[in-house]
Design an enzyme around this catalytic site. Sequence first.
Site, PDB file in Angstrom:
ATOM      1  N   HIS A 119       0.854  -1.196   0.000  1.00  0.00           N
ATOM      2  CA  HIS A 119       0.000   0.000   0.000  1.00  0.00           C
ATOM      3  C   HIS A 119       0.880   1.233   0.000  1.00  0.00           C
ATOM      4  O   HIS A 119       1.971   1.230   0.567  1.00  0.00           O
ATOM      5  CB  HIS A 119      -0.952   0.005   1.193  1.00  0.00           C
ATOM      6  CG  HIS A 119      -0.280  -0.198   2.514  1.00  0.00           C
ATOM      7  ND1 HIS A 119       0.147  -1.436   2.951  1.00  0.00           N
ATOM      8  CD2 HIS A 119       0.086   0.672   3.465  1.00  0.00           C
ATOM      9  CE1 HIS A 119       0.705  -1.325   4.134  1.00  0.00           C
ATOM     10  NE2 HIS A 119       0.700  -0.046   4.473  1.00  0.00           N
ATOM     11  N   ILE A 120       0.374   2.270  -0.638  1.00  0.00           N
ATOM     12  CA  ILE A 120       1.098   3.533  -0.739  1.00  0.00           C
ATOM     13  C   ILE A 120       0.348   4.586   0.064  1.00  0.00           C
ATOM     14  O   ILE A 120      -0.829   4.851  -0.191  1.00  0.00           O
ATOM     15  CB  ILE A 120       1.216   3.991  -2.214  1.00  0.00           C
ATOM     16  CG1 ILE A 120       1.856   2.899  -3.072  1.00  0.00           C
ATOM     17  CG2 ILE A 120       2.000   5.296  -2.294  1.00  0.00           C
ATOM     18  CD1 ILE A 120       1.976   3.275  -4.555  1.00  0.00           C
ATOM     19  N   HIS A 121       1.042   5.181   1.036  1.00  0.00           N
ATOM     20  CA  HIS A 121       0.451   6.276   1.811  1.00  0.00           C
ATOM     21  C   HIS A 121       0.577   7.574   1.008  1.00  0.00           C
ATOM     22  O   HIS A 121       1.668   7.904   0.527  1.00  0.00           O
ATOM     23  CB  HIS A 121       1.209   6.473   3.131  1.00  0.00           C
ATOM     24  CG  HIS A 121       1.173   5.324   4.078  1.00  0.00           C
ATOM     25  ND1 HIS A 121       0.360   5.297   5.196  1.00  0.00           N
ATOM     26  CD2 HIS A 121       1.861   4.155   4.102  1.00  0.00           C
ATOM     27  CE1 HIS A 121       0.550   4.171   5.865  1.00  0.00           C
ATOM     28  NE2 HIS A 121       1.463   3.452   5.222  1.00  0.00           N
TER      29      HIS A 121
HETATM   30  P1  AMP Z   1       1.758   0.407   7.346  1.00  0.00           P
HETATM   31  O1  AMP Z   1       2.225   0.684   8.737  1.00  0.00           O
HETATM   32  O2  AMP Z   1       2.580   1.094   6.298  1.00  0.00           O
HETATM   33  O3  AMP Z   1       1.586  -1.075   7.095  1.00  0.00           O
HETATM   34  O4  AMP Z   1       0.340   1.110   7.229  1.00  0.00           O
HETATM   35  C1  AMP Z   1      -0.858   0.466   7.511  1.00  0.00           C
HETATM   36  C2  AMP Z   1      -1.886   1.545   7.596  1.00  0.00           C
HETATM   37  O5  AMP Z   1      -3.159   0.957   7.482  1.00  0.00           O
HETATM   38  C3  AMP Z   1      -1.872   2.326   8.927  1.00  0.00           C
HETATM   39  O6  AMP Z   1      -1.652   3.712   8.656  1.00  0.00           O
HETATM   40  C4  AMP Z   1      -3.255   2.067   9.511  1.00  0.00           C
HETATM   41  O7  AMP Z   1      -3.791   3.189  10.168  1.00  0.00           O
HETATM   42  C5  AMP Z   1      -4.051   1.697   8.277  1.00  0.00           C
HETATM   43  N1  AMP Z   1      -5.207   0.864   8.502  1.00  0.00           N
HETATM   44  C6  AMP Z   1      -5.280  -0.263   9.232  1.00  0.00           C
HETATM   45  N2  AMP Z   1      -6.512  -0.784   9.197  1.00  0.00           N
HETATM   46  C7  AMP Z   1      -7.247   0.040   8.396  1.00  0.00           C
HETATM   47  C8  AMP Z   1      -8.605   0.054   7.957  1.00  0.00           C
HETATM   48  N3  AMP Z   1      -9.482  -0.896   8.341  1.00  0.00           N
HETATM   49  N4  AMP Z   1      -9.010   1.062   7.147  1.00  0.00           N
HETATM   50  C9  AMP Z   1      -8.150   2.020   6.760  1.00  0.00           C
HETATM   51  N5  AMP Z   1      -6.846   2.062   7.143  1.00  0.00           N
HETATM   52  C10 AMP Z   1      -6.416   1.096   7.955  1.00  0.00           C
END
Ligand code: AMP
Length: 116
Positions: A101-103
Site C-alpha cells: 500500500h502507498i500512503h
Molecule cells: P503500514 O504501517 O505502512 O503497514 O500502514 C498500515 C496503515 O493501514 C496504517 O496507517 C493504519 O492506520 C491503516 N489501517 C489499518 N486498518 C485500516 C482500515 N481498516 N481502514 C483504513 N486504514 C487502515
Amino acid sequence: MADKTIFTRIIDGEIPGNFVYQDEHCIAIRDIHPAAPVHVLVIPRKPIPSIAHLTTEDHAIAGHLLMVVKKVAEQEGVAESGYRVVINVGDEGGQTVPHLHIHVMGGRQLHGHGTA
Ligand code: AMP
C-alpha cells in the site's frame, strides 16, 4: 479465509472502507488513523505483500499505482500544495499490514522523512 489481509477484506466488501477511488487494478481508501488532513492508502487488488515481493509480472500494476497516487492527490486538492508518498516495507520499515500500500499524505506542512 483467515489469511486474508485487512485490505483484501475491504476490497472484498467484508468490512467497510472509506473509498475515494477504485478501478479494476486498485482501490484508494482513507487511512483509519490519519497522520495528516489528507491520508489515503492506494492498494492493489492483487494481494502483493510488499515491494519486496514484486515480480516482473507486476510491472504494469506498479506503474499504475503511481498514476493513481497522482490522481488521488489531484482529487484531494493537494497536488499544487504538495504531499508525501510513503511505502513501508517489512518489519524495520514499519510495515504493519502485509499487503502492499502507498500512503498519500498532505493538507499540512510535513517535515523530515517520516510519516508525520
Ligand atoms: P503500514 O504501517 O505502512 O503497514 O500502514 C498500515 C496503515 O493501514 C496504517 O496507517 C493504519 O492506520 C491503516 N489501517 C489499518 N486498518 C485500516 C482500515 N481498516 N481502514 C483504513 N486504514 C487502515
